[in-house]
Write a protein that holds these residues in place. Sequence first.
Motif, mmCIF file in Angstrom:
data_model
loop_
_atom_site.group_PDB
_atom_site.id
_atom_site.type_symbol
_atom_site.label_atom_id
_atom_site.label_comp_id
_atom_site.label_asym_id
_atom_site.label_seq_id
_atom_site.Cartn_x
_atom_site.Cartn_y
_atom_site.Cartn_z
ATOM 1 N N GLU A 142 0.827 -1.210 0.000
ATOM 2 C CA GLU A 142 0.000 0.000 0.000
ATOM 3 C C GLU A 142 0.864 1.265 0.000
ATOM 4 N N GLN A 143 1.998 1.241 0.714
ATOM 5 C CA GLN A 143 2.940 2.373 0.659
ATOM 6 C C GLN A 143 3.481 2.534 -0.754
ATOM 7 N N PHE A 144 3.769 1.421 -1.398
ATOM 8 C CA PHE A 144 4.287 1.428 -2.759
ATOM 9 C C PHE A 144 3.252 2.003 -3.732
ATOM 10 N N ILE A 145 1.990 1.645 -3.561
ATOM 11 C CA ILE A 145 0.925 2.211 -4.401
ATOM 12 C C ILE A 145 0.903 3.730 -4.249
ATOM 13 N N ASN A 146 1.036 4.218 -3.032
ATOM 14 C CA ASN A 146 1.113 5.661 -2.812
ATOM 15 C C ASN A 146 2.296 6.265 -3.559
ATOM 16 N N TRP A 147 3.434 5.568 -3.539
ATOM 17 C CA TRP A 147 4.609 6.048 -4.266
ATOM 18 C C TRP A 147 4.323 6.114 -5.766
ATOM 19 N N LEU A 148 3.634 5.093 -6.301
ATOM 20 C CA LEU A 148 3.329 5.072 -7.734
ATOM 21 C C LEU A 148 2.528 6.301 -8.158
ATOM 22 N N HIS A 149 1.679 6.814 -7.280
ATOM 23 C CA HIS A 149 0.896 8.008 -7.608
ATOM 24 C C HIS A 149 1.777 9.243 -7.779
ATOM 25 N N VAL A 150 2.958 9.239 -7.192
ATOM 26 C CA VAL A 150 3.899 10.357 -7.298
ATOM 27 C C VAL A 150 4.913 10.080 -8.400
ATOM 28 N N GLY A 151 5.539 8.908 -8.356
ATOM 29 C CA GLY A 151 6.478 8.494 -9.386
ATOM 30 C C GLY A 151 7.848 9.107 -9.252
ATOM 31 N N SER A 152 8.594 9.039 -10.352
ATOM 32 C CA SER A 152 9.960 9.543 -10.393
ATOM 33 C C SER A 152 9.956 11.070 -10.464
ATOM 34 N N PRO A 153 11.102 11.692 -10.191
ATOM 35 C CA PRO A 153 11.152 13.162 -10.187
ATOM 36 C C PRO A 153 10.748 13.803 -11.510
ATOM 37 N N PHE A 154 10.927 13.092 -12.623
ATOM 38 C CA PHE A 154 10.644 13.686 -13.928
ATOM 39 C C PHE A 154 9.319 13.227 -14.522
ATOM 40 N N SER A 155 8.630 12.357 -13.838
ATOM 41 C CA SER A 155 7.358 11.842 -14.357
ATOM 42 C C SER A 155 6.200 12.752 -13.960
ATOM 43 N N GLN A 156 5.092 12.566 -14.653
ATOM 44 C CA GLN A 156 3.838 13.233 -14.308
ATOM 45 C C GLN A 156 2.749 12.167 -14.351
ATOM 46 N N VAL A 157 2.458 11.595 -13.203
ATOM 47 C CA VAL A 157 1.474 10.524 -13.116
ATOM 48 C C VAL A 157 0.080 11.138 -13.113
ATOM 49 N N SER A 158 -0.762 10.674 -14.032
ATOM 50 C CA SER A 158 -2.136 11.178 -14.092
ATOM 51 C C SER A 158 -3.130 10.218 -13.457
ATOM 52 N N LYS A 159 -2.789 8.920 -13.449
ATOM 53 C CA LYS A 159 -3.721 7.933 -12.897
ATOM 54 C C LYS A 159 -2.978 6.637 -12.632
ATOM 55 N N VAL A 160 -3.363 5.960 -11.551
ATOM 56 C CA VAL A 160 -2.852 4.627 -11.250
ATOM 57 C C VAL A 160 -4.058 3.713 -11.067
ATOM 58 N N GLU A 161 -4.127 2.700 -11.904
ATOM 59 C CA GLU A 161 -5.172 1.685 -11.776
ATOM 60 C C GLU A 161 -4.498 0.421 -11.265
ATOM 61 N N TYR A 162 -5.119 -0.244 -10.324
ATOM 62 C CA TYR A 162 -4.531 -1.495 -9.840
ATOM 63 C C TYR A 162 -5.615 -2.434 -9.364
ATOM 64 N N ASN A 163 -5.260 -3.704 -9.349
ATOM 65 C CA ASN A 163 -6.169 -4.704 -8.800
ATOM 66 C C ASN A 163 -5.363 -5.773 -8.089
ATOM 67 N N ASP A 164 -6.029 -6.435 -7.170
ATOM 68 C CA ASP A 164 -5.392 -7.506 -6.412
ATOM 69 C C ASP A 164 -5.149 -8.705 -7.315
ATOM 70 N N GLN A 165 -4.046 -9.360 -7.068
ATOM 71 C CA GLN A 165 -3.683 -10.583 -7.775
ATOM 72 C C GLN A 165 -3.415 -11.660 -6.733
ATOM 73 N N THR A 166 -3.406 -12.878 -7.162
ATOM 74 C CA THR A 166 -3.013 -13.965 -6.274
ATOM 75 C C THR A 166 -1.497 -13.946 -6.155
ATOM 76 N N ALA A 167 -1.007 -13.820 -4.947
ATOM 77 C CA ALA A 167 0.445 -13.834 -4.724
ATOM 78 C C ALA A 167 0.970 -15.234 -5.009
ATOM 79 N N THR A 168 2.041 -15.303 -5.788
ATOM 80 C CA THR A 168 2.608 -16.597 -6.155
ATOM 81 C C THR A 168 3.906 -16.888 -5.420
ATOM 82 N N GLY A 169 4.579 -15.835 -4.954
ATOM 83 C CA GLY A 169 5.862 -16.018 -4.305
ATOM 84 C C GLY A 169 6.967 -16.430 -5.263
ATOM 85 N N GLU A 170 6.714 -16.322 -6.568
ATOM 86 C CA GLU A 170 7.695 -16.775 -7.564
ATOM 87 C C GLU A 170 8.863 -15.811 -7.753
ATOM 88 N N PHE A 171 8.736 -14.584 -7.260
ATOM 89 C CA PHE A 171 9.777 -13.585 -7.471
ATOM 90 C C PHE A 171 10.646 -13.455 -6.219
#
Length: 95
Positions: free
Chosen positions: A57-86
Amino acid sequence: MNPTYCIRAKVHGRVQGVAFRSYTRQAAVELGLSGWVRNCSDGTVEVLAEGERMIVEQFINWLHVGSPFSQVSKVEYNDQTATGEFDSFEIRFSG
């Protein structure tokens, strides 16, 4: 320990050509998340992130801001089944 939580997000705006993927990977690694980030052919950036719910959830908040040079207009997300593969967070080639 909290159960693993997973989201798949699509980030809209000026998010390609502005080091968004690199900053996203850095933020995810600092938070201890696993998954990936990649550019999409429609100009968006897609992200899959797994970790503890509160951290994701903290990361989702970060995505709304993004990198210093980006301009984020919208973040869409949905829950997925965690696989633990990464075991890390990587930058992938365009999808």
